[in-house]
Motif scaffolding. Structure first.
Motif, PDB file in Angstrom:
ATOM      1  N   PHE A  32       0.835  -1.200   0.000  1.00  0.00           N
ATOM      2  CA  PHE A  32       0.000   0.000   0.000  1.00  0.00           C
ATOM      3  C   PHE A  32       0.871   1.252   0.000  1.00  0.00           C
ATOM      4  O   PHE A  32       0.620   2.190  -0.763  1.00  0.00           O
ATOM      5  N   LEU A  33       1.890   1.272   0.855  1.00  0.00           N
ATOM      6  CA  LEU A  33       2.745   2.458   0.956  1.00  0.00           C
ATOM      7  C   LEU A  33       3.519   2.711  -0.332  1.00  0.00           C
ATOM      8  O   LEU A  33       3.747   3.864  -0.703  1.00  0.00           O
ATOM      9  N   ARG A  34       3.894   1.653  -1.031  1.00  0.00           N
ATOM     10  CA  ARG A  34       4.559   1.832  -2.335  1.00  0.00           C
ATOM     11  C   ARG A  34       3.594   2.417  -3.374  1.00  0.00           C
ATOM     12  O   ARG A  34       3.974   3.225  -4.205  1.00  0.00           O
ATOM     13  N   GLN A  35       2.332   2.031  -3.296  1.00  0.00           N
ATOM     14  CA  GLN A  35       1.332   2.507  -4.246  1.00  0.00           C
ATOM     15  C   GLN A  35       0.846   3.918  -3.911  1.00  0.00           C
ATOM     16  O   GLN A  35       0.268   4.589  -4.773  1.00  0.00           O
ATOM     17  N   ALA A  36       1.062   4.341  -2.689  1.00  0.00           N
ATOM     18  CA  ALA A  36       0.597   5.662  -2.251  1.00  0.00           C
ATOM     19  C   ALA A  36       1.760   6.447  -1.664  1.00  0.00           C
ATOM     20  O   ALA A  36       1.782   6.724  -0.455  1.00  0.00           O
ATOM     21  N   PRO A  37       2.732   6.829  -2.476  1.00  0.00           N
ATOM     22  CA  PRO A  37       3.878   7.576  -1.946  1.00  0.00           C
ATOM     23  C   PRO A  37       3.426   8.887  -1.301  1.00  0.00           C
ATOM     24  O   PRO A  37       2.533   9.560  -1.795  1.00  0.00           O
ATOM     25  N   GLY A  38       4.006   9.184  -0.173  1.00  0.00           N
ATOM     26  CA  GLY A  38       3.644  10.408   0.542  1.00  0.00           C
ATOM     27  C   GLY A  38       2.492  10.220   1.520  1.00  0.00           C
ATOM     28  O   GLY A  38       2.241  11.099   2.351  1.00  0.00           O
ATOM     29  N   PHE A  39       1.785   9.104   1.437  1.00  0.00           N
ATOM     30  CA  PHE A  39       0.638   8.895   2.325  1.00  0.00           C
ATOM     31  C   PHE A  39       1.050   8.890   3.790  1.00  0.00           C
ATOM     32  O   PHE A  39       0.415   9.535   4.624  1.00  0.00           O
ATOM     33  N   LEU A  40       2.105   8.147   4.118  1.00  0.00           N
ATOM     34  CA  LEU A  40       2.509   8.004   5.518  1.00  0.00           C
ATOM     35  C   LEU A  40       2.889   9.354   6.129  1.00  0.00           C
ATOM     36  O   LEU A  40       2.514   9.644   7.268  1.00  0.00           O
ATOM     37  N   GLU A  41       3.578  10.193   5.361  1.00  0.00           N
ATOM     38  CA  GLU A  41       3.940  11.517   5.866  1.00  0.00           C
ATOM     39  C   GLU A  41       2.681  12.353   6.127  1.00  0.00           C
ATOM     40  O   GLU A  41       2.578  13.042   7.143  1.00  0.00           O
ATOM     41  N   GLN A  42       1.702  12.280   5.221  1.00  0.00           N
ATOM     42  CA  GLN A  42       0.439  13.013   5.415  1.00  0.00           C
ATOM     43  C   GLN A  42      -0.330  12.463   6.617  1.00  0.00           C
ATOM     44  O   GLN A  42      -0.905  13.228   7.400  1.00  0.00           O
ATOM     45  N   PHE A  43      -0.340  11.172   6.744  1.00  0.00           N
ATOM     46  CA  PHE A  43      -1.027  10.534   7.863  1.00  0.00           C
ATOM     47  C   PHE A  43      -0.411  10.984   9.192  1.00  0.00           C
ATOM     48  O   PHE A  43      -1.131  11.392  10.114  1.00  0.00           O
ATOM     49  N   ASN A  44       0.903  10.918   9.283  1.00  0.00           N
ATOM     50  CA  ASN A  44       1.584  11.321  10.516  1.00  0.00           C
ATOM     51  C   ASN A  44       1.361  12.801  10.830  1.00  0.00           C
ATOM     52  O   ASN A  44       1.170  13.174  11.988  1.00  0.00           O
ATOM     53  N   ALA A  45       1.355  13.646   9.792  1.00  0.00           N
ATOM     54  CA  ALA A  45       1.101  15.074  10.004  1.00  0.00           C
ATOM     55  C   ALA A  45      -0.321  15.285  10.521  1.00  0.00           C
ATOM     56  O   ALA A  45      -0.556  16.133  11.407  1.00  0.00           O
ATOM     57  N   SER A  46      -1.265  14.526  10.002  1.00  0.00           N
ATOM     58  CA  SER A  46      -2.657  14.633  10.462  1.00  0.00           C
ATOM     59  C   SER A  46      -2.792  14.182  11.910  1.00  0.00           C
ATOM     60  O   SER A  46      -3.563  14.749  12.688  1.00  0.00           O
ATOM     61  N   LEU A  47      -2.045  13.150  12.293  1.00  0.00           N
ATOM     62  CA  LEU A  47      -2.088  12.669  13.680  1.00  0.00           C
ATOM     63  C   LEU A  47      -1.604  13.733  14.652  1.00  0.00           C
ATOM     64  O   LEU A  47      -2.162  13.876  15.747  1.00  0.00           O
ATOM     65  N   ARG A  48      -0.573  14.463  14.271  1.00  0.00           N
ATOM     66  CA  ARG A  48      -0.032  15.494  15.164  1.00  0.00           C
ATOM     67  C   ARG A  48      -1.094  16.545  15.490  1.00  0.00           C
ATOM     68  O   ARG A  48      -1.086  17.122  16.565  1.00  0.00           O
ATOM     69  N   LYS A  49      -2.026  16.782  14.568  1.00  0.00           N
ATOM     70  CA  LYS A  49      -3.094  17.755  14.823  1.00  0.00           C
ATOM     71  C   LYS A  49      -4.084  17.250  15.875  1.00  0.00           C
ATOM     72  O   LYS A  49      -4.809  18.028  16.454  1.00  0.00           O
ATOM     73  N   CYS A  50      -4.124  15.941  16.095  1.00  0.00           N
ATOM     74  CA  CYS A  50      -5.056  15.352  17.050  1.00  0.00           C
ATOM     75  C   CYS A  50      -4.586  15.460  18.495  1.00  0.00           C
ATOM     76  O   CYS A  50      -5.370  15.245  19.416  1.00  0.00           O
ATOM     77  N   TYR A  51      -3.328  15.757  18.721  1.00  0.00           N
ATOM     78  CA  TYR A  51      -2.806  15.805  20.090  1.00  0.00           C
ATOM     79  C   TYR A  51      -3.102  17.095  20.760  1.00  0.00           C
ATOM     80  O   TYR A  51      -3.150  18.122  20.459  1.00  0.00           O
TER      81      TYR A  51
END
Length: 121
Positions: A102-121
């Motif tokens: 999945f991560l190979r098929q969606a480059p940049g997804f993990l960085e966006q996901f982690n950035a979105s998580l930081r907004k939840c704290y």
């Protein structure tokens, strides 16, 4: 989270692992951990709803489940949330797993996901 029908027992007492009937969703890390650590695990519920039914009917003394998951099952069964005694075992952060495919098929997804998580704290 452990929900217990035993109001006066000490869940941390070593003897309770043999005297009480414990349950967790079958073949999950919780269930396997209980079995491996020598707890009296006698049932194999397939989901949280089945686990709740076993506890409610008296087939289990202790059900080991995430609090919010168990509360959802209790709401579906129209049981008050204070019906069982609750004992917090430990706080555990939620985890998310993504396959490498999945991560190979969606480059940049993990960085966006982690950035979105930081907004939840």
């Amino acid at each position: 989270m452990v929900h217990s029908t035993e109001h006066l027992c000490d869940i941390n007492d070593e003897t309770t692992k043999y005297s009480l009937r414990f349950g967790a969703k079958f073949n999950t890390n919780k269930w396997l951990s209980l079995k491996r650590d020598g707890y009296n695990v006698i049932r194999k519920p397939r989901d949280a709803d089945s686990l709740l039914q076993m506890l409610w009917k008296g087939d289990l003394d202790v059900a080991y489940e995430y609090e919010l998951v168990f509360e959802e099952s209790m709401k579906k069964a129209n049981l008050p949330l204070d019906y069982f005694q609750r004992v917090r075992i430990k706080k555990q952060d939620l985890m998310v797993h993504f396959s490498n495919d999945f991560l190979r098929q969606a480059p940049g997804f993990l960085e966006q996901f982690n950035a979105s998580l930081r907004k939840c704290y």
